[in-house]
Design a protein around this motif. Sequence first.
Motif, PDB file in Angstrom:
ATOM      1  N   HIS A  21       8.482   6.933   2.804  1.00  0.00           N
ATOM      2  CA  HIS A  21       8.436   5.480   2.906  1.00  0.00           C
ATOM      3  C   HIS A  21       7.038   4.963   2.556  1.00  0.00           C
ATOM      4  CE1 HIS A  21       9.053   1.425   4.381  1.00  0.00           C
ATOM      5  NE2 HIS A  21       7.985   1.583   5.150  1.00  0.00           N
ATOM      6  N   LEU A  22       6.018   5.617   3.091  1.00  0.00           N
ATOM      7  CA  LEU A  22       4.655   5.198   2.777  1.00  0.00           C
ATOM      8  C   LEU A  22       4.325   5.430   1.306  1.00  0.00           C
ATOM      9  CD1 LEU A  22       2.546   6.395   5.828  1.00  0.00           C
ATOM     10  CD2 LEU A  22       3.114   4.053   5.181  1.00  0.00           C
ATOM     11  N   SER A  23       4.821   6.527   0.748  1.00  0.00           N
ATOM     12  CA  SER A  23       4.488   6.846  -0.635  1.00  0.00           C
ATOM     13  C   SER A  23       5.144   5.893  -1.628  1.00  0.00           C
ATOM     14  CB  SER A  23       4.870   8.288  -0.962  1.00  0.00           C
ATOM     15  OG  SER A  23       6.261   8.451  -0.973  1.00  0.00           O
ATOM     16  N   GLN A  24       6.268   5.283  -1.257  1.00  0.00           N
ATOM     17  CA  GLN A  24       6.944   4.359  -2.160  1.00  0.00           C
ATOM     18  C   GLN A  24       6.095   3.136  -2.452  1.00  0.00           C
ATOM     19  OE1 GLN A  24      10.775   3.488  -0.561  1.00  0.00           O
ATOM     20  NE2 GLN A  24      11.337   5.631  -0.459  1.00  0.00           N
ATOM     21  N   LYS A  25       5.160   2.824  -1.574  1.00  0.00           N
ATOM     22  CA  LYS A  25       4.288   1.667  -1.742  1.00  0.00           C
ATOM     23  C   LYS A  25       3.568   1.722  -3.091  1.00  0.00           C
ATOM     24  CE  LYS A  25       0.584  -0.759   0.646  1.00  0.00           C
ATOM     25  NZ  LYS A  25       1.025  -2.031   0.166  1.00  0.00           N
ATOM     26  N   PHE A  98       2.320  18.186  -0.237  1.00  0.00           N
ATOM     27  CA  PHE A  98       0.938  17.801  -0.537  1.00  0.00           C
ATOM     28  C   PHE A  98       0.876  16.400  -1.144  1.00  0.00           C
ATOM     29  CE2 PHE A  98       1.015  22.498  -0.909  1.00  0.00           C
ATOM     30  CZ  PHE A  98       0.249  22.778   0.219  1.00  0.00           C
ATOM     31  N   VAL A  99       1.830  16.104  -2.004  1.00  0.00           N
ATOM     32  CA  VAL A  99       1.908  14.767  -2.603  1.00  0.00           C
ATOM     33  C   VAL A  99       2.205  13.728  -1.520  1.00  0.00           C
ATOM     34  CG1 VAL A  99       3.211  13.304  -4.206  1.00  0.00           C
ATOM     35  CG2 VAL A  99       2.567  15.627  -4.883  1.00  0.00           C
ATOM     36  N   LEU A 100       3.170  14.012  -0.659  1.00  0.00           N
ATOM     37  CA  LEU A 100       3.523  13.078   0.411  1.00  0.00           C
ATOM     38  C   LEU A 100       2.347  12.842   1.354  1.00  0.00           C
ATOM     39  CD1 LEU A 100       7.120  14.325   1.248  1.00  0.00           C
ATOM     40  CD2 LEU A 100       6.494  12.176   0.136  1.00  0.00           C
ATOM     41  N   ILE A 105      -2.020   9.326   3.298  1.00  0.00           N
ATOM     42  CA  ILE A 105      -3.429   9.120   3.623  1.00  0.00           C
ATOM     43  C   ILE A 105      -3.993   7.924   2.872  1.00  0.00           C
ATOM     44  CG2 ILE A 105      -5.741  10.116   3.315  1.00  0.00           C
ATOM     45  CD1 ILE A 105      -4.354  12.867   3.964  1.00  0.00           C
ATOM     46  N   VAL A 106      -3.702   7.833   1.584  1.00  0.00           N
ATOM     47  CA  VAL A 106      -4.201   6.714   0.779  1.00  0.00           C
ATOM     48  C   VAL A 106      -3.616   5.394   1.266  1.00  0.00           C
ATOM     49  CG1 VAL A 106      -4.183   5.696  -1.537  1.00  0.00           C
ATOM     50  CG2 VAL A 106      -4.724   8.119  -1.241  1.00  0.00           C
ATOM     51  N   ASN A 107      -2.323   5.362   1.555  1.00  0.00           N
ATOM     52  CA  ASN A 107      -1.703   4.121   2.042  1.00  0.00           C
ATOM     53  C   ASN A 107      -2.227   3.735   3.419  1.00  0.00           C
ATOM     54  OD1 ASN A 107      -0.059   3.305  -0.151  1.00  0.00           O
ATOM     55  ND2 ASN A 107       1.298   5.013   0.299  1.00  0.00           N
ATOM     56  N   LEU A 108      -2.475   4.705   4.282  1.00  0.00           N
ATOM     57  CA  LEU A 108      -3.062   4.407   5.580  1.00  0.00           C
ATOM     58  C   LEU A 108      -4.490   3.901   5.422  1.00  0.00           C
ATOM     59  CD1 LEU A 108      -1.581   7.390   7.573  1.00  0.00           C
ATOM     60  CD2 LEU A 108      -1.063   4.963   7.936  1.00  0.00           C
ATOM     61  N   SER A 112      -5.830   0.353   6.740  1.00  0.00           N
ATOM     62  CA  SER A 112      -6.988   0.212   7.623  1.00  0.00           C
ATOM     63  C   SER A 112      -8.058  -0.672   6.991  1.00  0.00           C
ATOM     64  CB  SER A 112      -7.570   1.579   7.993  1.00  0.00           C
ATOM     65  OG  SER A 112      -8.117   2.216   6.867  1.00  0.00           O
ATOM     66  N   GLN A 113      -8.166  -0.673   5.666  1.00  0.00           N
ATOM     67  CA  GLN A 113      -9.127  -1.554   4.983  1.00  0.00           C
ATOM     68  C   GLN A 113      -8.711  -3.009   5.139  1.00  0.00           C
ATOM     69  OE1 GLN A 113      -9.169  -0.059   1.004  1.00  0.00           O
ATOM     70  NE2 GLN A 113     -10.558   1.616   1.483  1.00  0.00           N
ATOM     71  N   LYS A 114      -7.406  -3.281   5.042  1.00  0.00           N
ATOM     72  CA  LYS A 114      -6.901  -4.648   5.196  1.00  0.00           C
ATOM     73  C   LYS A 114      -7.071  -5.137   6.621  1.00  0.00           C
ATOM     74  CE  LYS A 114      -3.473  -4.337   1.526  1.00  0.00           C
ATOM     75  NZ  LYS A 114      -2.047  -4.304   1.215  1.00  0.00           N
TER      76      LYS A 114
END
Length: 118
Positions: A21-25, A98-100, A105-108, A112-114
Amino acid sequence: MGSLFFSLNGSIDDEKKWLSHLSQKTLLDGDINYGPNLQGGCMADISKHLDKAYENKEFDELAESPVDALEGLSKADAEALHKALNIKTIRDLADNKFVLRAQAIVNLARTSQKAAPR
């Protein structure tokens, strides 16, 4: 340095679903064009992300296609992915742990930046 911990209190399948779900972003936040399909719903036009030979394939068929069906990945890239991570199909790539994890991590990090006060 901060830490991030999360618990799903579920199975590995729950973790895979959450990470997926996070990776679909990544794809959904891109420049995909949506249009109506024949059943009255919406369908993503991802043709520009595929090699020409795969542009008109159904999603279930695309999932089982070789990774070099993705625009920008060569046969040599596909062979390297197979050798390094046993990835043969688009589904294998999408489900790779590893991809997931990397996408999560990138989406989180984006989240967190937002959320960080400016």
